[in-house]
Design a protein around this motif. Structure first.
Motif, PDB file in Angstrom:
ATOM      1  N   GLU A   1       0.848  -1.185   0.000  1.00 46.89           N
ATOM      2  CA  GLU A   1       0.000   0.000   0.000  1.00 46.89           C
ATOM      3  C   GLU A   1       0.888   1.240   0.000  1.00 46.89           C
ATOM      4  O   GLU A   1       1.915   1.285   0.674  1.00 46.89           O
ATOM      5  CB  GLU A   1      -0.897   0.002   1.236  1.00 46.89           C
ATOM      6  N   LEU A   2       0.495   2.257  -0.750  1.00 45.47           N
ATOM      7  CA  LEU A   2       1.259   3.491  -0.847  1.00 45.47           C
ATOM      8  C   LEU A   2       0.627   4.588  -0.013  1.00 45.47           C
ATOM      9  O   LEU A   2      -0.606   4.749  -0.014  1.00 45.47           O
ATOM     10  CB  LEU A   2       1.352   3.951  -2.302  1.00 45.47           C
ATOM     11  N   THR A   3       1.463   5.338   0.702  1.00 48.64           N
ATOM     12  CA  THR A   3       0.994   6.547   1.366  1.00 48.64           C
ATOM     13  C   THR A   3       1.066   7.707   0.367  1.00 48.64           C
ATOM     14  O   THR A   3       1.607   7.578  -0.733  1.00 48.64           O
ATOM     15  CB  THR A   3       1.845   6.867   2.599  1.00 48.64           C
ATOM     16  N   LEU A   4       0.548   8.848   0.753  1.00 49.89           N
ATOM     17  CA  LEU A   4       0.533   9.987  -0.165  1.00 49.89           C
ATOM     18  C   LEU A   4       1.927  10.509  -0.476  1.00 49.89           C
ATOM     19  O   LEU A   4       2.139  11.138  -1.519  1.00 49.89           O
ATOM     20  CB  LEU A   4      -0.336  11.109   0.423  1.00 49.89           C
ATOM     21  N   ASN A   5       2.885  10.270   0.425  1.00 47.78           N
ATOM     22  CA  ASN A   5       4.251  10.728   0.153  1.00 47.78           C
ATOM     23  C   ASN A   5       5.142   9.634  -0.433  1.00 47.78           C
ATOM     24  O   ASN A   5       6.352   9.780  -0.496  1.00 47.78           O
ATOM     25  CB  ASN A   5       4.882  11.297   1.425  1.00 47.78           C
ATOM     26  N   GLY A   6       4.533   8.506  -0.844  1.00 47.95           N
ATOM     27  CA  GLY A   6       5.265   7.473  -1.558  1.00 47.95           C
ATOM     28  C   GLY A   6       5.869   6.383  -0.705  1.00 47.95           C
ATOM     29  O   GLY A   6       6.597   5.529  -1.231  1.00 47.95           O
ATOM     30  N   GLU A   7       5.601   6.374   0.588  1.00 47.00           N
ATOM     31  CA  GLU A   7       6.124   5.304   1.441  1.00 47.00           C
ATOM     32  C   GLU A   7       5.267   4.047   1.294  1.00 47.00           C
ATOM     33  O   GLU A   7       4.083   4.117   0.937  1.00 47.00           O
ATOM     34  CB  GLU A   7       6.163   5.749   2.897  1.00 47.00           C
ATOM     35  N   LEU A   8       5.878   2.891   1.592  1.00 47.82           N
ATOM     36  CA  LEU A   8       5.173   1.607   1.491  1.00 47.82           C
ATOM     37  C   LEU A   8       4.672   1.168   2.855  1.00 47.82           C
ATOM     38  O   LEU A   8       5.405   1.259   3.848  1.00 47.82           O
ATOM     39  CB  LEU A   8       6.101   0.525   0.925  1.00 47.82           C
ATOM     40  N   ARG A   9       3.450   0.686   2.873  1.00 52.20           N
ATOM     41  CA  ARG A   9       2.863   0.143   4.100  1.00 52.20           C
ATOM     42  C   ARG A   9       2.577  -1.337   3.901  1.00 52.20           C
ATOM     43  O   ARG A   9       2.352  -1.808   2.780  1.00 52.20           O
ATOM     44  CB  ARG A   9       1.573   0.882   4.465  1.00 52.20           C
ATOM     45  N   ASP A  10       2.569  -2.060   5.021  1.00 51.05           N
ATOM     46  CA  ASP A  10       2.367  -3.513   4.959  1.00 51.05           C
ATOM     47  C   ASP A  10       0.952  -3.841   4.538  1.00 51.05           C
ATOM     48  O   ASP A  10       0.024  -3.038   4.670  1.00 51.05           O
ATOM     49  CB  ASP A  10       2.669  -4.139   6.324  1.00 51.05           C
ATOM     50  N   VAL A  11       0.781  -5.074   4.039  1.00 45.53           N
ATOM     51  CA  VAL A  11      -0.522  -5.574   3.620  1.00 45.53           C
ATOM     52  C   VAL A  11      -0.757  -6.939   4.247  1.00 45.53           C
ATOM     53  O   VAL A  11       0.179  -7.629   4.659  1.00 45.53           O
ATOM     54  CB  VAL A  11      -0.625  -5.676   2.082  1.00 45.53           C
ATOM     55  N   GLU A  12      -2.013  -7.329   4.329  1.00 47.66           N
ATOM     56  CA  GLU A  12      -2.373  -8.617   4.915  1.00 47.66           C
ATOM     57  C   GLU A  12      -2.194  -9.737   3.903  1.00 47.66           C
ATOM     58  O   GLU A  12      -2.202  -9.526   2.693  1.00 47.66           O
ATOM     59  CB  GLU A  12      -3.830  -8.580   5.389  1.00 47.66           C
ATOM     60  N   GLY A  13      -2.040 -10.953   4.435  1.00 44.65           N
ATOM     61  CA  GLY A  13      -1.984 -12.130   3.584  1.00 44.65           C
ATOM     62  C   GLY A  13      -0.742 -12.214   2.715  1.00 44.65           C
ATOM     63  O   GLY A  13      -0.788 -12.774   1.613  1.00 44.65           O
ATOM     64  N   MET A  14       0.380 -11.708   3.204  1.00 47.97           N
ATOM     65  CA  MET A  14       1.603 -11.713   2.397  1.00 47.97           C
ATOM     66  C   MET A  14       2.195 -13.114   2.271  1.00 47.97           C
ATOM     67  O   MET A  14       2.742 -13.475   1.220  1.00 47.97           O
ATOM     68  CB  MET A  14       2.628 -10.767   3.014  1.00 47.97           C
ATOM     69  N   LEU A  15       2.071 -13.923   3.317  1.00 51.92           N
ATOM     70  CA  LEU A  15       2.732 -15.229   3.296  1.00 51.92           C
ATOM     71  C   LEU A  15       2.183 -16.154   2.210  1.00 51.92           C
ATOM     72  O   LEU A  15       2.968 -16.758   1.467  1.00 51.92           O
ATOM     73  CB  LEU A  15       2.633 -15.880   4.672  1.00 51.92           C
ATOM     74  N   PRO A  16       0.852 -16.321   2.049  1.00 48.51           N
ATOM     75  CA  PRO A  16       0.377 -17.151   0.930  1.00 48.51           C
ATOM     76  C   PRO A  16       0.830 -16.629  -0.429  1.00 48.51           C
ATOM     77  O   PRO A  16       1.133 -17.406  -1.333  1.00 48.51           O
ATOM     78  CB  PRO A  16      -1.156 -17.090   1.074  1.00 48.51           C
ATOM     79  N   ALA A  17       0.900 -15.297  -0.581  1.00 53.00           N
ATOM     80  CA  ALA A  17       1.348 -14.728  -1.849  1.00 53.00           C
ATOM     81  C   ALA A  17       2.815 -15.047  -2.108  1.00 53.00           C
ATOM     82  O   ALA A  17       3.201 -15.387  -3.237  1.00 53.00           O
ATOM     83  CB  ALA A  17       1.127 -13.217  -1.845  1.00 53.00           C
ATOM     84  N   LEU A  18       3.648 -14.969  -1.077  1.00 49.09           N
ATOM     85  CA  LEU A  18       5.071 -15.263  -1.256  1.00 49.09           C
ATOM     86  C   LEU A  18       5.302 -16.736  -1.578  1.00 49.09           C
ATOM     87  O   LEU A  18       6.190 -17.074  -2.367  1.00 49.09           O
ATOM     88  CB  LEU A  18       5.839 -14.873   0.017  1.00 49.09           C
TER      89      LEU A  18
ATOM     90  N   ASP B   1       8.550 -27.805  10.157  1.00 50.08           N
ATOM     91  CA  ASP B   1       8.562 -26.706   9.189  1.00 50.08           C
ATOM     92  C   ASP B   1       7.235 -26.571   8.461  1.00 50.08           C
ATOM     93  O   ASP B   1       6.721 -25.456   8.273  1.00 50.08           O
ATOM     94  CB  ASP B   1       9.692 -26.915   8.170  1.00 50.08           C
ATOM     95  N   GLU B   2       6.652 -27.686   8.051  1.00 46.43           N
ATOM     96  CA  GLU B   2       5.390 -27.632   7.311  1.00 46.43           C
ATOM     97  C   GLU B   2       4.268 -27.100   8.184  1.00 46.43           C
ATOM     98  O   GLU B   2       3.479 -26.239   7.765  1.00 46.43           O
ATOM     99  CB  GLU B   2       5.037 -29.026   6.778  1.00 46.43           C
ATOM    100  N   GLN B   3       4.164 -27.596   9.407  1.00 50.84           N
ATOM    101  CA  GLN B   3       3.129 -27.124  10.320  1.00 50.84           C
ATOM    102  C   GLN B   3       3.328 -25.652  10.661  1.00 50.84           C
ATOM    103  O   GLN B   3       2.360 -24.889  10.758  1.00 50.84           O
ATOM    104  CB  GLN B   3       3.149 -27.965  11.597  1.00 50.84           C
ATOM    105  N   GLY B   4       4.596 -25.254  10.846  1.00 50.86           N
ATOM    106  CA  GLY B   4       4.866 -23.863  11.160  1.00 50.86           C
ATOM    107  C   GLY B   4       4.436 -22.924  10.054  1.00 50.86           C
ATOM    108  O   GLY B   4       3.879 -21.842  10.310  1.00 50.86           O
ATOM    109  N   LEU B   5       4.670 -23.312   8.800  1.00 52.04           N
ATOM    110  CA  LEU B   5       4.235 -22.473   7.680  1.00 52.04           C
ATOM    111  C   LEU B   5       2.715 -22.385   7.606  1.00 52.04           C
ATOM    112  O   LEU B   5       2.163 -21.337   7.257  1.00 52.04           O
ATOM    113  CB  LEU B   5       4.789 -23.036   6.371  1.00 52.04           C
ATOM    114  N   GLU B   6       2.018 -23.485   7.919  1.00 53.61           N
ATOM    115  CA  GLU B   6       0.557 -23.443   7.931  1.00 53.61           C
ATOM    116  C   GLU B   6       0.053 -22.452   8.977  1.00 53.61           C
ATOM    117  O   GLU B   6      -0.852 -21.656   8.711  1.00 53.61           O
ATOM    118  CB  GLU B   6      -0.002 -24.842   8.225  1.00 53.61           C
ATOM    119  N   VAL B   7       0.638 -22.509  10.164  1.00 53.79           N
ATOM    120  CA  VAL B   7       0.245 -21.594  11.239  1.00 53.79           C
ATOM    121  C   VAL B   7       0.550 -20.152  10.847  1.00 53.79           C
ATOM    122  O   VAL B   7      -0.268 -19.244  11.023  1.00 53.79           O
ATOM    123  CB  VAL B   7       0.972 -21.972  12.549  1.00 53.79           C
ATOM    124  N   ALA B   8       1.731 -19.922  10.295  1.00 52.37           N
ATOM    125  CA  ALA B   8       2.121 -18.571   9.909  1.00 52.37           C
ATOM    126  C   ALA B   8       1.225 -18.028   8.801  1.00 52.37           C
ATOM    127  O   ALA B   8       0.892 -16.838   8.786  1.00 52.37           O
ATOM    128  CB  ALA B   8       3.582 -18.555   9.465  1.00 52.37           C
TER     129      ALA B   8
END
Length: 512
Positions: A110-127, A241-248
């Motif tokens: 997400e962009l602020t009006l001055n061009g800074e980046l803000r975090d977004v939800e659901g980043m882990l499934p996208a990555l 590792d697999e269970q941890g990624l599911e939780v995360a």
């Protein structure tokens, strides 16, 4: 018309479908249009993106008709996660960025009006989806903790739109995210030795940890029910590792917790303890777009429901399907979202509205009708799905034993036993005893004829269902494993049947 294509991903339950941001610049009256089923938050990106581009000292195309298409058009788009991708697409279509610089990357933020980046939800499934496609992900710095839990990835973090553009054009490359080298597990504070007395309840807690069984504590106020439930978390082994990624991933989709989270805490078990005033949507998930509820946030961990009869019956009955299937499906008009929900349920309740009832009216200030209405909120199908009902009585003799020093810690040693038993079960049948399927019980829990007759007679005496029959068998298998017995015997069945405290209490109530 000049057209540029940039990749990003939507959030659809636990999935992250690919979204292609197509930006077209054409001659005509100046306009900025976003199409492709954008919701209100996405349409508002026009003002954020225009201000961010100008504040970052880049040229915003003037005198052009800008059309942004978010494909596929039949997928609803929510939130501000597309801001960075739209801004990069506009700069690429205007010739300020080359097509080769953006074609192999995905952009989030997400962009602020001055061009800074803000975090977004659901980043882990996208990555995770981006890693499967072999693309480089460009994400906000505030999402760094999520990115660090993924190994073997190509991901960079930036603080502003200018950082990202300089990374794409070459002068100042952004550093790649370094994954965690080790997942140090932080065990919760508090030891099972803190609970005074209640040896049967402690034994039941250990068996529940070994086999993954659901547990219900029944007893008057102040006898240690809540303290026992909280100590269960310390008995469970770390997640793999697999269970941890599911939780995360579930926590990433929920979104509201990740800002204060450390990379290691994403991979930890936790205990969710919602208040009894929570709604069905808060417990199982809901909303538009659908969000995970408490049962999904307790995935691979513990859901603790204190004062169980104070919950609405409708809310409690919504647990029945997830307890069996290990997932929950949230249906809305036009689409569905599925969330994992394989949790261990631990409940606590008082035997009557006044808090006291041991089977005789002399022990309670409530009438039989009041007690029936109070316990009647718990449906039979829900109780059938709870393996153990444990009595936690008052023990006044314990108070007479004055303690001069703290008792030695017991949890670390018991945790080793729990870990060994879980490894044994997974090697033998591929799952914990609580998850044994009916077709597996005939081999894993094979009984002698006399023992089977004993079990059937007990089931008929208590009036239990076929489901309860199977749950008694699973619990008896765990008791046999704890005793290092190869077969399930009558003594194991008898102990399993002894953990039916609420059934006995209800039977005594019916006889009054």
């Amino acid at each position: 018309m000049r057209i540029a294509r940039v990749f990003t991903r939507a959030l659809y339950g636990m999935e992250a479908p690919l979204v292609t941001v197509e930006v077209g610049l054409a001659m005509g009256l100046p306009a900025f249009t976003v199409v492709g089923m954008p919701q209100a938050g996405v349409r508002e990106a026009r003002d954020r993106v225009r201000s961010a581009i100008q504040a970052s000292d880049f040229d915003f195309p003037r005198g052009s008709k800008i059309t942004v298409n978010l494909a596929p058009a039949d997928l609803p788009k929510h939130g501000a996660r597309y801001d960075l991708a739209i801004a990069i697409g506009i700069l690429a279509a205007d010739g300020q960025l080359s097509e080769a610089a953006v074609v192999s990357r995905e952009f989030y933020g997400e962009l602020t009006l001055n061009g800074e980046l803000r975090d977004v939800e659901g980043m882990l499934p996208a990555l995770l989806a981006c890693r499967r496609e072999g693309r480089e992900a460009v994400i906000p710095l505030d999402n760094l903790a999520e990115a660090q839990v993924i190994r073997e990835q190509q991901c960079v973090v930036g603080e502003s739109l200018r950082d990202v553009v300089e990374h794409l054009t070459g002068p100042h490359k952004l550093p790649f995210v370094q994954a965690l080298k080790s997942h140090d597990y932080v065990y919760p504070t508090g030891d099972i030795a803190d609970v005074m007395g209640q040896e049967q309840a402690k034994r039941a807690l250990l068996l529940a940890a070994m086999g993954g069984h659901h547990l219900l504590f029944v007893g008057p106020p102040g006898t240690g029910k809540t303290m026992l439930a909280q100590r269960l978390l310390g008995l469970l082994p770390p997640l793999n590792d697999e269970q941890g990624l599911e939780v995360a991933a579930v926590r990433s989709v929920a979104g509201y917790e990740h800002r204060a989270a450390t990379p290691h805490s994403w991979l930890q078990r936790n205990l969710r303890a919602p208040h009894h005033s929570c709604s069905a949507a808060a417990l199982v998930g809901g909303g538009s777009p659908p969000q995970p509820g408490e049962i999904s946030l307790a995935h691979n961990a513990i859901l603790f429901l204190d004062e169980l009869p104070e919950f609405s019956r409708h809310v409690l009955d919504s647990l029945r399907e997830p307890l069996e299937s290990g997932h929950v499906t949230i249906s809305r008009a036009g689409y569905q979202a599925q969330f994992p929900a394989r949790f261990q349920l631990v409940c606590a309740l008082n035997p009557s509205p006044c808090g006291h009832f041991d089977g005789t009216l002399a022990s309670a200030r409530s009438s039989p009708d009041q007690i029936n209405r109070y316990l009647g909120k718990l449906s039979g199908p829900l109780l059938d799905r709870i393996d153990m009902q444990v009595d936690v009585p008052r023990q006044p003799e314990i108070l007479k034993q004055q303690q001069t020093e703290a008792p030695p810690a017991q949890t670390p040693k018991l945790r080793e036993q729990v870990t060994a038993m879980r490894v044994l079960q997974c090697e033998r049948q591929g799952c914990l005893n609580a998850d044994l399927q009916p077709h597996q019980l005939s081999t894993v829990c094979q009984l002698q004829k006399s023992d089977h007759t004993f079990l059937v007679a007990a089931i008929e005496k208590f009036g239990l269902s076929h489901r309860a029959y199977h749950r008694v068998l699973r619990l008896a298998r765990t008791i046999a494993d704890a005793a290092q017995a190869e077969r399930v015997g009558r003594q194991h069945l008898a102990e399993a049947l002894s953990y039916r405290a609420l059934d006995r209490l209800l039977q005594q109530l019916r006889e009054l």
